[in-house]
Motif scaffolding. Structure first.
Motif, PDB file in Angstrom:
ATOM      1  N   ASN A 291      18.940  13.585 -10.784  1.00  0.00           N
ATOM      2  CA  ASN A 291      17.485  13.492 -10.633  1.00  0.00           C
ATOM      3  C   ASN A 291      16.953  12.189 -11.228  1.00  0.00           C
ATOM      4  O   ASN A 291      16.110  11.508 -10.623  1.00  0.00           O
ATOM      5  N   LYS A 292      17.485  11.831 -12.405  1.00  0.00           N
ATOM      6  CA  LYS A 292      17.038  10.604 -13.069  1.00  0.00           C
ATOM      7  C   LYS A 292      17.393   9.368 -12.250  1.00  0.00           C
ATOM      8  O   LYS A 292      16.574   8.457 -12.086  1.00  0.00           O
ATOM      9  N   ASP A 293      18.644   9.331 -11.742  1.00  0.00           N
ATOM     10  CA  ASP A 293      19.079   8.172 -10.953  1.00  0.00           C
ATOM     11  C   ASP A 293      18.252   8.014  -9.677  1.00  0.00           C
ATOM     12  O   ASP A 293      17.802   6.910  -9.337  1.00  0.00           O
ATOM     13  N   VAL A 294      18.068   9.132  -8.982  1.00  0.00           N
ATOM     14  CA  VAL A 294      17.302   9.092  -7.726  1.00  0.00           C
ATOM     15  C   VAL A 294      15.861   8.686  -7.995  1.00  0.00           C
ATOM     16  O   VAL A 294      15.283   7.851  -7.288  1.00  0.00           O
ATOM     17  N   GLU A 295      15.262   9.267  -9.034  1.00  0.00           N
ATOM     18  CA  GLU A 295      13.856   8.982  -9.331  1.00  0.00           C
ATOM     19  C   GLU A 295      13.649   7.529  -9.727  1.00  0.00           C
ATOM     20  O   GLU A 295      12.683   6.890  -9.301  1.00  0.00           O
ATOM     21  N   THR A 296      14.574   7.003 -10.529  1.00  0.00           N
ATOM     22  CA  THR A 296      14.461   5.599 -10.956  1.00  0.00           C
ATOM     23  C   THR A 296      14.506   4.653  -9.760  1.00  0.00           C
ATOM     24  O   THR A 296      13.681   3.735  -9.629  1.00  0.00           O
ATOM     25  N   LYS A 297      15.456   4.903  -8.868  1.00  0.00           N
ATOM     26  CA  LYS A 297      15.611   4.046  -7.695  1.00  0.00           C
ATOM     27  C   LYS A 297      14.390   4.127  -6.781  1.00  0.00           C
ATOM     28  O   LYS A 297      13.862   3.106  -6.308  1.00  0.00           O
ATOM     29  N   LEU A 298      13.929   5.348  -6.517  1.00  0.00           N
ATOM     30  CA  LEU A 298      12.803   5.521  -5.596  1.00  0.00           C
ATOM     31  C   LEU A 298      11.489   5.037  -6.209  1.00  0.00           C
ATOM     32  O   LEU A 298      10.616   4.535  -5.494  1.00  0.00           O
ATOM     33  N   LYS A 299      11.348   5.177  -7.523  1.00  0.00           N
ATOM     34  CA  LYS A 299      10.110   4.722  -8.160  1.00  0.00           C
ATOM     35  C   LYS A 299       9.994   3.203  -8.084  1.00  0.00           C
ATOM     36  O   LYS A 299       8.905   2.663  -7.856  1.00  0.00           O
ATOM     37  N   GLU A 300      11.116   2.521  -8.256  1.00  0.00           N
ATOM     38  CA  GLU A 300      11.090   1.065  -8.123  1.00  0.00           C
ATOM     39  C   GLU A 300      10.667   0.667  -6.709  1.00  0.00           C
ATOM     40  O   GLU A 300       9.876  -0.256  -6.503  1.00  0.00           O
ATOM     41  N   LYS A 301      11.218   1.401  -5.744  1.00  0.00           N
ATOM     42  CA  LYS A 301      10.870   1.130  -4.342  1.00  0.00           C
ATOM     43  C   LYS A 301       9.383   1.419  -4.086  1.00  0.00           C
ATOM     44  O   LYS A 301       8.688   0.627  -3.432  1.00  0.00           O
ATOM     45  N   MET A 302       8.885   2.555  -4.626  1.00  0.00           N
ATOM     46  CA  MET A 302       7.483   2.917  -4.441  1.00  0.00           C
ATOM     47  C   MET A 302       6.555   1.878  -5.073  1.00  0.00           C
ATOM     48  O   MET A 302       5.582   1.429  -4.450  1.00  0.00           O
ATOM     49  N   ASP A 303       6.863   1.476  -6.303  1.00  0.00           N
ATOM     50  CA  ASP A 303       6.024   0.497  -7.000  1.00  0.00           C
ATOM     51  C   ASP A 303       5.963  -0.822  -6.238  1.00  0.00           C
ATOM     52  O   ASP A 303       4.910  -1.465  -6.149  1.00  0.00           O
ATOM     53  N   GLN A 304       7.116  -1.230  -5.673  1.00  0.00           N
ATOM     54  CA  GLN A 304       7.156  -2.483  -4.926  1.00  0.00           C
ATOM     55  C   GLN A 304       6.306  -2.396  -3.655  1.00  0.00           C
ATOM     56  O   GLN A 304       5.560  -3.331  -3.316  1.00  0.00           O
ATOM     57  N   GLU A 305       6.423  -1.258  -2.944  1.00  0.00           N
ATOM     58  CA  GLU A 305       5.630  -1.073  -1.727  1.00  0.00           C
ATOM     59  C   GLU A 305       4.134  -1.053  -2.038  1.00  0.00           C
ATOM     60  O   GLU A 305       3.330  -1.666  -1.316  1.00  0.00           O
ATOM     61  N   ILE A 306       3.749  -0.343  -3.115  1.00  0.00           N
ATOM     62  CA  ILE A 306       2.335  -0.291  -3.500  1.00  0.00           C
ATOM     63  C   ILE A 306       1.821  -1.686  -3.839  1.00  0.00           C
ATOM     64  O   ILE A 306       0.743  -2.096  -3.417  1.00  0.00           O
ATOM     65  N   LYS A 307       2.634  -2.420  -4.607  1.00  0.00           N
ATOM     66  CA  LYS A 307       2.234  -3.762  -5.021  1.00  0.00           C
ATOM     67  C   LYS A 307       2.002  -4.671  -3.818  1.00  0.00           C
ATOM     68  O   LYS A 307       0.992  -5.388  -3.737  1.00  0.00           O
ATOM     69  N   GLU A 308       2.927  -4.625  -2.851  1.00  0.00           N
ATOM     70  CA  GLU A 308       2.801  -5.486  -1.669  1.00  0.00           C
ATOM     71  C   GLU A 308       1.570  -5.132  -0.843  1.00  0.00           C
ATOM     72  O   GLU A 308       0.805  -6.011  -0.424  1.00  0.00           O
ATOM     73  N   LYS A 309       1.367  -3.824  -0.611  1.00  0.00           N
ATOM     74  CA  LYS A 309       0.225  -3.408   0.209  1.00  0.00           C
ATOM     75  C   LYS A 309      -1.103  -3.675  -0.487  1.00  0.00           C
ATOM     76  O   LYS A 309      -2.083  -4.084   0.149  1.00  0.00           O
TER      77      LYS A 309
END
Length: 316
Positions: free
Chosen positions: A249-267
């Motif tokens: 859960n920790k590994d998946v969440e860390t990876k996806l959160k980085e992806k989410m933060d990057q997408e939010i930042k770009e948009k």
């Protein structure tokens, strides 16, 4: 305990009282009659309007919540001749509105949005003349009717003077149309800015929902992969490895959160650039609007000087 009283038809009595009070107070109001004649009664008596209290006053922000308008959009009308109709009370730099002022403001917005009326249409209905702001005071654009008649009689036998008057009036109309256009452009830009701010909040919400969906999917997929052991000779005598759910859960969440933060930042960066472009456009239109107002003021002042000279010549 608060007890709400309802009529036989299921309507709140306080709302009915406010509606009846407004109808009584505004039965002879030309703007209210215009709204009724345009079939806008349902839009006029909204839940927000019916929640008003006759003994309370409201700030522009509070009034904005009631009629669902931004504070800046409301203040735009306070810089126009319609402020004489709205009748807010001014305390320094701030305004307070009683229930009548809030209702008048609401009527203006309803007619502009749903009946395509302009401020000039409303001023004409009120029997008022469009004016221009000069140092905080409103100077009327047109003369009183008896002055116009007298002025026309003095010029009726002078072709050149009549021609000059016609050109002047055309100049007034041109400047006034430009002022109205720029005021409308500013209102449109402010609405776009409001939508962009809402869009930024939606970007964050959408990204978080996507994050949750992807997280659930990847957790299931990773857990299934780890639970399936590859067959081997030694595997017959070896116990299956325990699945560390917390680590997965920790590994998946860390990876996806980085992806989410990057997408939010770009948009959001894209949205912020669009907001800055709109603000820059608004600044340019504000400048053009002020130039037109200054030019209009100068035209009116020049006109007053010419009128005095003409009247002096006629007296001689």
């Amino acid at each position: 305990m608060i007890v709400e009283i309802y009529s036989a038809g299921g309507e709140n009595v306080e709302s009915l009282d406010m509606k009846e009070l407004l109808i009584k107070d505004f039965e002879n109001d030309p703007i209210y009659r215009m709204a009724v004649l345009n079939g806008l009664e349902d839009s006029v008596f909204t839940n927000g309007i019916l929640s008003l209290h006759k003994d309370m006053t409201y700030s522009t922000v509070e009034a904005g919540r009631i009629i669902e308008r931004s504070d800046s959009t409301i203040r735009n009308h306070f810089r126009s001749d319609l402020i004489e109709y709205i009748q807010p009370e001014k305390f320094g730099k701030f305004y307070r509105l009683n229930y009548k002022s809030v209702f008048r403001l609401h009527l203006i917005f309803v007619l502009m949005d749903k009946a395509s009326k302009t401020s000039v249409d409303l001023l004409a209905e009120l029997g008022m003349q469009p004016g221009v702001s000069m140092g905080g005071n409103v100077k009327r654009v047109q003369r009183e009717s008896h002055d116009i008649q007298e002025y026309g009689e003095q010029l009726q036998n002078n072709y050149e003077e009549r021609l000059l008057t016609m050109e002047r009036n055309l100049g007034y109309q041109s400047k006034m149309l430009n002022i109205l256009k720029y005021e409308k452009d500013i209102s449109d830009i402010e609405r776009k800015l409001e939508r962009k701010e809402v869009e930024i909040d939606q970007i964050k919400t959408d990204a978080y929902m996507k994050f949750l969906e992807e997280k659930q999917t990847q957790l299931l997929s990773t857990s299934l992969k780890k639970s399936i052991q590859k067959p081997s000779f030694l595997g017959l005598f070896k116990k299956p490895d325990n699945i560390d759910v917390d680590q997965i859960n920790k590994d998946v969440e860390t990876k996806l959160k980085e992806k989410m933060d990057q997408e939010i930042k770009e948009k959001i960066n894209v949205a912020r650039k669009e907001i800055e472009a709109l603000k820059e456009e608004k600044r340019k239109v504000d400048t053009l609007l002020q130039q037109e107002r200054d030019a209009f003021s100068n035209m009116q002042l020049d006109s007053d000087v010419d009128d005095k000279k003409l009247l002096s010549a006629n007296i001689k």
